[in-house]
Design a protein around this motif. Structure first.
Motif, PDB file in Angstrom:
ATOM      1  N   GLN A 161      20.890 -12.412  -3.832  1.00  0.00           N
ATOM      2  CA  GLN A 161      20.553 -13.416  -4.858  1.00  0.00           C
ATOM      3  C   GLN A 161      19.035 -13.559  -4.996  1.00  0.00           C
ATOM      4  O   GLN A 161      18.511 -13.733  -6.107  1.00  0.00           O
ATOM      5  N   ALA A 162      18.336 -13.465  -3.868  1.00  0.00           N
ATOM      6  CA  ALA A 162      16.870 -13.566  -3.914  1.00  0.00           C
ATOM      7  C   ALA A 162      16.275 -12.410  -4.732  1.00  0.00           C
ATOM      8  O   ALA A 162      15.247 -12.565  -5.396  1.00  0.00           O
ATOM      9  N   LEU A 163      16.954 -11.261  -4.705  1.00  0.00           N
ATOM     10  CA  LEU A 163      16.461 -10.125  -5.493  1.00  0.00           C
ATOM     11  C   LEU A 163      16.684 -10.346  -6.989  1.00  0.00           C
ATOM     12  O   LEU A 163      15.916  -9.854  -7.813  1.00  0.00           O
ATOM     13  N   ARG A 164      17.713 -11.091  -7.327  1.00  0.00           N
ATOM     14  CA  ARG A 164      17.909 -11.436  -8.744  1.00  0.00           C
ATOM     15  C   ARG A 164      16.778 -12.360  -9.203  1.00  0.00           C
ATOM     16  O   ARG A 164      16.255 -12.240 -10.305  1.00  0.00           O
ATOM     17  N   GLU A 165      16.398 -13.283  -8.315  1.00  0.00           N
ATOM     18  CA  GLU A 165      15.275 -14.160  -8.659  1.00  0.00           C
ATOM     19  C   GLU A 165      13.989 -13.351  -8.811  1.00  0.00           C
ATOM     20  O   GLU A 165      13.178 -13.607  -9.697  1.00  0.00           O
ATOM     21  N   ARG A 166      13.817 -12.348  -7.954  1.00  0.00           N
ATOM     22  CA  ARG A 166      12.585 -11.546  -7.996  1.00  0.00           C
ATOM     23  C   ARG A 166      12.554 -10.614  -9.207  1.00  0.00           C
ATOM     24  O   ARG A 166      11.525 -10.493  -9.875  1.00  0.00           O
ATOM     25  N   PHE A 167      13.688  -9.951  -9.503  1.00  0.00           N
ATOM     26  CA  PHE A 167      13.682  -8.895 -10.519  1.00  0.00           C
ATOM     27  C   PHE A 167      14.401  -9.265 -11.817  1.00  0.00           C
ATOM     28  O   PHE A 167      14.379  -8.488 -12.771  1.00  0.00           O
ATOM     29  N   GLY A 168      15.076 -10.423 -11.837  1.00  0.00           N
ATOM     30  CA  GLY A 168      15.703 -10.863 -13.085  1.00  0.00           C
ATOM     31  C   GLY A 168      17.173 -10.484 -13.188  1.00  0.00           C
ATOM     32  O   GLY A 168      17.791  -9.970 -12.255  1.00  0.00           O
ATOM     33  N   ASP A 169      17.715 -10.720 -14.420  1.00  0.00           N
ATOM     34  CA  ASP A 169      19.158 -10.617 -14.662  1.00  0.00           C
ATOM     35  C   ASP A 169      19.714  -9.207 -14.514  1.00  0.00           C
ATOM     36  O   ASP A 169      20.944  -9.031 -14.485  1.00  0.00           O
ATOM     37  N   VAL A 170      18.851  -8.231 -14.460  1.00  0.00           N
ATOM     38  CA  VAL A 170      19.305  -6.853 -14.272  1.00  0.00           C
ATOM     39  C   VAL A 170      20.018  -6.696 -12.925  1.00  0.00           C
ATOM     40  O   VAL A 170      20.892  -5.842 -12.752  1.00  0.00           O
ATOM     41  N   VAL A 171      19.692  -7.575 -11.980  1.00  0.00           N
ATOM     42  CA  VAL A 171      20.306  -7.531 -10.642  1.00  0.00           C
ATOM     43  C   VAL A 171      21.557  -8.411 -10.612  1.00  0.00           C
ATOM     44  O   VAL A 171      21.516  -9.580 -10.981  1.00  0.00           O
ATOM     45  N   MET A 172      22.675  -7.789 -10.178  1.00  0.00           N
ATOM     46  CA  MET A 172      23.934  -8.524 -10.063  1.00  0.00           C
ATOM     47  C   MET A 172      24.339  -8.550  -8.583  1.00  0.00           C
ATOM     48  O   MET A 172      24.803  -7.528  -8.063  1.00  0.00           O
ATOM     49  N   PRO A 173      24.157  -9.682  -7.900  1.00  0.00           N
ATOM     50  CA  PRO A 173      24.515  -9.748  -6.482  1.00  0.00           C
ATOM     51  C   PRO A 173      26.020  -9.576  -6.279  1.00  0.00           C
ATOM     52  O   PRO A 173      26.818 -10.062  -7.092  1.00  0.00           O
ATOM     53  N   ALA A 174      26.389  -8.892  -5.207  1.00  0.00           N
ATOM     54  CA  ALA A 174      27.817  -8.649  -4.947  1.00  0.00           C
ATOM     55  C   ALA A 174      28.061  -8.548  -3.448  1.00  0.00           C
ATOM     56  O   ALA A 174      27.132  -8.327  -2.662  1.00  0.00           O
ATOM     57  N   SER A 175      29.331  -8.709  -3.087  1.00  0.00           N
ATOM     58  CA  SER A 175      29.685  -8.588  -1.667  1.00  0.00           C
ATOM     59  C   SER A 175      30.367  -7.238  -1.443  1.00  0.00           C
ATOM     60  O   SER A 175      30.765  -6.560  -2.399  1.00  0.00           O
TER      61      SER A 175
END
Ligand code: NDP
Length: 289
Positions: A161-175
């Protein structure tokens, strides 16, 4: 041309197992330069003062490896790429100003371009396993190449999730549980975790749902052929390995210090492979650079 020997080093703690001297001294010999590449073991508490006196110590630049990559950012003028990734691994002087960048980004991308040309054609979705330091460089590179959707699968979901904050909506966090549902649409799968590295738990995933046109990259290079790469090759998929990334990430530093853009050749690869072979150990990759 001055006759002065230009000297560069890799700064780490520990640093004995860094392969950077092997790579850069190979190129120094190949291009006939009056230059030398050394190792410097520097403890974290003395890193800032060491870097401050880099030129006084006779160095025209340096690589920085664990655990100093974040501290290197503070100790220099980072470019946009190093800032975005949050870590620097290459330092050089530009009109007396110590600048820094992160060459893992281009190392990752150039290795894919070399090993699997066209890998980014129609790349609508990529799956990145892991959300640590190297994942940041990988995500930055994929975003720069225009990949619109990057699923970041991580054990600790907060780091993804922190990477989504850093790089924007292009990042989709998943398990990890989401993985079987993500693979069928992916055209690139990248392992940036330490899983599969010697001495670490295996990376145990089923590649069956991944389309055979997809490319598989692994940042781990000890062993050179990881079980993930072996499984992908067994399915006739294209692959890019961690050693290729290690070699390609060294190109920019050499060019910045010495003004020569060096080639990544089979000879260089064979040399580093031989250098790694007896040292492949329970300690894992030892060092990235
Ligand atoms: P980090 O320590 O920053 O990140 C490690 C990642 O692995 C995290 O996402 C972590 O998940 C995950 N992980 C570790 N153990 C487990 C486990 N048991 N189960 C699930 N997930 C796990 O490492 P780096 O990103 O710096 O490096 C990762 C790998 O990439 C290393 O093998 C390194 O040598 C290699 N590398 C190779 C380079 C090259 O040039 N080829 C360059 C840079 C790195 P969590 O967040 O949940 O802890």
């Amino acid at each position: 041309m001055s006759d002065e020997v230009r000297v560069v080093c890799v700064i780490g703690y520990p640093v004995a197992h860094s392969r950077s001297p092997t790579i850069h001294n190979f190129w120094i010999g190949k291009y006939g330069l009056a230059a030398e590449y050394r190792r410097e073991e520097v403890a974290p508490e003395t890193f800032p003062s060491f870097v401050k006196e880099l030129d006084v110590r006779g160095y025209i630049g340096a690589n920085v490896t664990l655990p100093h990559k974040e501290a290197a950012l503070e100790a220099s003028e980072p470019d946009e790429r190093a800032q975005a990734v949050g870590a620097a691994n290459t330092l050089w002087f530009d009109d007396g100003v110590l600048r820094s960048t992160n060459t893992d980004v281009e190392g990752f991308i150039a290795n894919l371009d070399d090993a699997a040309p066209g890998w980014d054609r129609g790349l609508d979705e990529a799956v990145v396993l892991g959300a640590g330091g190297s994942a940041r460089a990988v995500i930055y590179g994929l975003k720069e190449r225009g990949c619109p959707k990057i699923h970041v699968v991580n054990r600790t979901i907060e780091r993804a999730q922190a990477l989504r904050e850093r790089f924007g909506d292009v990042v989709m966090p998943a398990s990890w549980d989401d993985l079987p549902n993500l693979l069928p649409r992916a055209r690139l799968l990248v392992n940036t975790t330490s899983l599969g590295m010697a001495g670490q738990p295996p990376l145990d995933i089923d590649l069956a749902p991944l389309p055979t046109e997809a490319t598989v990259a692994d940042l781990v290079y000890n062993p050179l052929e990881t079980p993930l790469l072996a499984a992908a090759r067994a399915r006739d998929m294209r692959t890019a390995d961690g050693l290729g990334m290690l070699l390609h990430q060294a190109v920019r530093g050499f060019a910045l210090w010495f003004g020569v853009v060096p080639d990544v050749t089979p000879n260089l690869r064979a040399l580093v492979e031989a250098d790694l072979a007896p040292k492949e150990s329970k300690d894992g990759n030892d060092l990235e650079s």
